[in-house]
Design a protein around this motif. Structure first.
Motif, PDB file in Angstrom:
ATOM      1  N   ALA A 172     -37.301  12.153   0.439  1.00 39.88           N
ATOM      2  CA  ALA A 172     -37.529  11.786   1.845  1.00 39.88           C
ATOM      3  C   ALA A 172     -36.698  10.538   2.157  1.00 39.88           C
ATOM      4  CB  ALA A 172     -39.010  11.585   2.137  1.00 39.88           C
ATOM      5  N   GLN A 173     -35.418  10.608   1.842  1.00 38.41           N
ATOM      6  CA  GLN A 173     -34.504   9.473   1.821  1.00 38.41           C
ATOM      7  C   GLN A 173     -34.518   8.634   3.099  1.00 38.41           C
ATOM      8  OE1 GLN A 173     -31.117   9.512   3.395  1.00 38.41           O
ATOM      9  NE2 GLN A 173     -30.219   7.832   2.282  1.00 38.41           N
ATOM     10  N   ILE A 174     -34.612   9.234   4.242  1.00 35.96           N
ATOM     11  CA  ILE A 174     -34.613   8.446   5.478  1.00 35.96           C
ATOM     12  C   ILE A 174     -35.877   7.595   5.565  1.00 35.96           C
ATOM     13  CG2 ILE A 174     -34.674   8.581   8.000  1.00 35.96           C
ATOM     14  CD1 ILE A 174     -32.835  11.035   7.739  1.00 35.96           C
ATOM     15  N   ALA A 175     -37.011   8.149   5.172  1.00 36.87           N
ATOM     16  CA  ALA A 175     -38.277   7.405   5.243  1.00 36.87           C
ATOM     17  C   ALA A 175     -38.422   6.396   4.108  1.00 36.87           C
ATOM     18  CB  ALA A 175     -39.454   8.373   5.223  1.00 36.87           C
ATOM     19  N   THR A 176     -37.980   6.766   2.895  1.00 39.57           N
ATOM     20  CA  THR A 176     -38.184   5.893   1.732  1.00 39.57           C
ATOM     21  C   THR A 176     -37.013   4.959   1.469  1.00 39.57           C
ATOM     22  OG1 THR A 176     -37.231   7.468   0.153  1.00 39.57           O
ATOM     23  CG2 THR A 176     -39.620   7.647   0.584  1.00 39.57           C
ATOM     24  N   GLY A 177     -35.822   5.315   1.973  1.00 40.16           N
ATOM     25  CA  GLY A 177     -34.622   4.545   1.684  1.00 40.16           C
ATOM     26  C   GLY A 177     -34.106   4.771   0.273  1.00 40.16           C
ATOM     27  N   ARG A 178     -34.620   5.787  -0.409  1.00 39.98           N
ATOM     28  CA  ARG A 178     -34.229   6.075  -1.791  1.00 39.98           C
ATOM     29  C   ARG A 178     -33.533   7.426  -1.855  1.00 39.98           C
ATOM     30  NH1 ARG A 178     -39.751   4.285  -4.927  1.00 39.98           N
ATOM     31  NH2 ARG A 178     -40.052   2.359  -3.770  1.00 39.98           N
ATOM     32  N   GLY A 179     -32.275   7.406  -2.217  1.00 36.62           N
ATOM     33  CA  GLY A 179     -31.522   8.639  -2.355  1.00 36.62           C
ATOM     34  C   GLY A 179     -31.543   9.131  -3.785  1.00 36.62           C
ATOM     35  N   THR A 180     -31.173  10.396  -3.964  1.00 36.95           N
ATOM     36  CA  THR A 180     -31.230  11.028  -5.284  1.00 36.95           C
ATOM     37  C   THR A 180     -29.881  11.145  -5.965  1.00 36.95           C
ATOM     38  OG1 THR A 180     -31.055  13.241  -4.321  1.00 36.95           O
ATOM     39  CG2 THR A 180     -33.281  12.351  -4.661  1.00 36.95           C
ATOM     40  N   TRP A 181     -28.807  10.724  -5.308  1.00 37.80           N
ATOM     41  CA  TRP A 181     -27.493  10.805  -5.931  1.00 37.80           C
ATOM     42  C   TRP A 181     -27.290   9.570  -6.800  1.00 37.80           C
ATOM     43  CZ3 TRP A 181     -23.924  12.508  -1.316  1.00 37.80           C
ATOM     44  CH2 TRP A 181     -24.313  13.770  -0.880  1.00 37.80           C
ATOM     45  N   ALA A 182     -28.117   9.436  -7.813  1.00 38.07           N
ATOM     46  CA  ALA A 182     -28.089   8.294  -8.722  1.00 38.07           C
ATOM     47  C   ALA A 182     -28.527   8.762 -10.096  1.00 38.07           C
ATOM     48  CB  ALA A 182     -29.017   7.193  -8.217  1.00 38.07           C
ATOM     49  N   GLU A 183     -28.146   8.012 -11.121  1.00 41.63           N
ATOM     50  CA  GLU A 183     -28.517   8.385 -12.481  1.00 41.63           C
ATOM     51  C   GLU A 183     -30.015   8.257 -12.724  1.00 41.63           C
ATOM     52  OE1 GLU A 183     -24.664   7.492 -15.176  1.00 41.63           O
ATOM     53  OE2 GLU A 183     -25.665   5.711 -14.355  1.00 41.63           O
ATOM     54  N   GLN A 184     -30.664   7.293 -12.069  1.00 39.66           N
ATOM     55  CA  GLN A 184     -32.120   7.108 -12.174  1.00 39.66           C
ATOM     56  C   GLN A 184     -32.673   6.889 -10.772  1.00 39.66           C
ATOM     57  OE1 GLN A 184     -34.249   6.183 -15.167  1.00 39.66           O
ATOM     58  NE2 GLN A 184     -32.681   6.999 -16.507  1.00 39.66           N
ATOM     59  N   VAL A 185     -33.845   7.456 -10.496  1.00 42.12           N
ATOM     60  CA  VAL A 185     -34.487   7.305  -9.194  1.00 42.12           C
ATOM     61  C   VAL A 185     -35.975   7.055  -9.419  1.00 42.12           C
ATOM     62  CG1 VAL A 185     -34.952   8.409  -6.972  1.00 42.12           C
ATOM     63  CG2 VAL A 185     -32.823   8.919  -8.167  1.00 42.12           C
ATOM     64  N   ALA A 186     -36.526   6.039  -8.755  1.00 40.77           N
ATOM     65  CA  ALA A 186     -37.973   5.792  -8.778  1.00 40.77           C
ATOM     66  C   ALA A 186     -38.549   6.314  -7.466  1.00 40.77           C
ATOM     67  CB  ALA A 186     -38.265   4.299  -8.932  1.00 40.77           C
ATOM     68  N   LEU A 187     -39.559   7.183  -7.572  1.00 40.35           N
ATOM     69  CA  LEU A 187     -40.154   7.804  -6.382  1.00 40.35           C
ATOM     70  C   LEU A 187     -41.675   7.827  -6.496  1.00 40.35           C
ATOM     71  CD1 LEU A 187     -37.841  10.928  -5.984  1.00 40.35           C
ATOM     72  CD2 LEU A 187     -37.873   8.888  -4.527  1.00 40.35           C
ATOM     73  N   PRO A 188     -42.361   7.818  -5.337  1.00 32.35           N
ATOM     74  CA  PRO A 188     -43.813   8.017  -5.362  1.00 32.35           C
ATOM     75  C   PRO A 188     -44.141   9.372  -5.997  1.00 32.35           C
ATOM     76  CG  PRO A 188     -43.086   7.256  -3.191  1.00 32.35           C
ATOM     77  CD  PRO A 188     -41.850   7.591  -3.979  1.00 32.35           C
ATOM     78  N   ALA A 189     -45.166   9.410  -6.818  1.00 30.80           N
ATOM     79  CA  ALA A 189     -45.541  10.636  -7.530  1.00 30.80           C
ATOM     80  C   ALA A 189     -45.844  11.789  -6.576  1.00 30.80           C
ATOM     81  CB  ALA A 189     -46.743  10.366  -8.438  1.00 30.80           C
ATOM     82  N   ARG A 190     -46.292  11.503  -5.361  1.00 30.93           N
ATOM     83  CA  ARG A 190     -46.621  12.569  -4.403  1.00 30.93           C
ATOM     84  C   ARG A 190     -45.393  13.373  -3.976  1.00 30.93           C
ATOM     85  NH1 ARG A 190     -44.936  10.765   0.471  1.00 30.93           N
ATOM     86  NH2 ARG A 190     -44.805   8.515   0.730  1.00 30.93           N
ATOM     87  N   LEU A 191     -44.185  12.854  -4.258  1.00 34.82           N
ATOM     88  CA  LEU A 191     -42.959  13.555  -3.888  1.00 34.82           C
ATOM     89  C   LEU A 191     -42.396  14.402  -5.028  1.00 34.82           C
ATOM     90  CD1 LEU A 191     -41.152  10.723  -1.863  1.00 34.82           C
ATOM     91  CD2 LEU A 191     -42.511  12.648  -0.986  1.00 34.82           C
ATOM     92  N   LEU A 192     -43.129  14.505  -6.135  1.00 33.57           N
ATOM     93  CA  LEU A 192     -42.685  15.241  -7.316  1.00 33.57           C
ATOM     94  C   LEU A 192     -43.513  16.501  -7.534  1.00 33.57           C
ATOM     95  CD1 LEU A 192     -41.714  12.264  -7.886  1.00 33.57           C
ATOM     96  CD2 LEU A 192     -42.015  12.798 -10.274  1.00 33.57           C
ATOM     97  N   ALA A 193     -42.931  17.427  -8.267  1.00 28.43           N
ATOM     98  CA  ALA A 193     -43.635  18.613  -8.752  1.00 28.43           C
ATOM     99  C   ALA A 193     -43.032  18.979 -10.100  1.00 28.43           C
ATOM    100  CB  ALA A 193     -43.479  19.778  -7.773  1.00 28.43           C
ATOM    101  N   ALA A 194     -43.787  19.688 -10.897  1.00 33.27           N
ATOM    102  CA  ALA A 194     -43.251  20.168 -12.170  1.00 33.27           C
ATOM    103  C   ALA A 194     -42.079  21.101 -11.896  1.00 33.27           C
ATOM    104  CB  ALA A 194     -44.337  20.900 -12.950  1.00 33.27           C
ATOM    105  N   ALA A 195     -41.023  20.970 -12.672  1.00 32.74           N
ATOM    106  CA  ALA A 195     -39.867  21.861 -12.518  1.00 32.74           C
ATOM    107  C   ALA A 195     -40.262  23.275 -12.921  1.00 32.74           C
ATOM    108  CB  ALA A 195     -38.707  21.367 -13.373  1.00 32.74           C
TER     109      ALA A 195
END
Length: 193
Positions: free
Chosen positions: A86-109
């Motif tokens: 949710a890059q616009i809301a969180t300011g955190r993009g995923t085009w990086a080697e490491q990303v810290a995100l709120p757990a609610r934005l994750l799911a098991a692969a």
């Protein structure tokens, strides 16, 4: 740590690989080593300046990766996950080697897909689950992923591609019956050199 960022808006020439500080997961967050990410229309719109966070910014909404640290009881190092930043809301993009995100934005692969093939699922899955395009989805990645099925859903704006092919452009052909609609382009691992 490297990330693909923009310091100004423009065409593809404004993208650059930069050294940035490694993120530290806060309370309720998970640190993920990115295995693959994807490209969505929201990424080029952010790059072009139509929407987006303050600059400089790391682009990207989707990722598939491996948990390296967790401040949430639902995840532990070694877990394979997909996530939508949710890059616009969180300011955190995923085009990086490491990303810290709120757990609610994750799911098991998904266990049946390689991580590189699972990377485009999060944003497209939320869009499918919500029934319409949205740049700030209200659904969690987890609930969207559990509802993502091979239903032949159609994109409301007539853009996208079948997720089974993962090739083409944002204005690609309509999917064949029985294919999930995806607006994500083929996922690509981050450069390693």
């Amino acid at each position: 740590m490297r990330a693909i960022q923009i310091a100004r808006h423009g065409g593809p020439e404004v993208l650059s690989v930069r050294e940035v500080p490694q993120p530290t997961p806060g309370a309720g967050e998970v640190l993920i080593r990115t295995v693959a990410s994807s490209l969505n229309p929201v990424d080029w719109k952010t790059r072009a300046g139509e929407i987006g966070p303050e600059l400089p910014a790391t682009l990207g909404w989707d990722l598939a990766g491996v948990v390296t640290a967790a401040n949430h009881p639902g995840y532990r190092p070694g877990d394979q996950v997909i996530a939508m930043s949710a890059q616009i809301a969180t300011g955190r993009g995923t085009w990086a080697e490491q990303v810290a995100l709120p757990a609610r934005l994750l799911a098991a692969a998904p266990a049946t897909l390689p991580l590189a093939d699972a990377a485009p699922l999060p944003l497209a899955g939320v869009r499918k689950a919500s029934g319409h395009p949205s740049n700030s989805p209200n659904n969690s990645c987890c609930s969207a992923m559990s509802s993502l099925t091979d239903t032949g859903a159609r994109c409301p704006r007539g853009r996208g591609q079948p997720s089974s092919s993962r090739t083409g452009s944002a204005n690609g052909p309509r999917p064949a019956p029985g294919r999930v609609w995806s607006i994500s382009c083929r996922s690509r691992p981050l450069p390693t050199g």
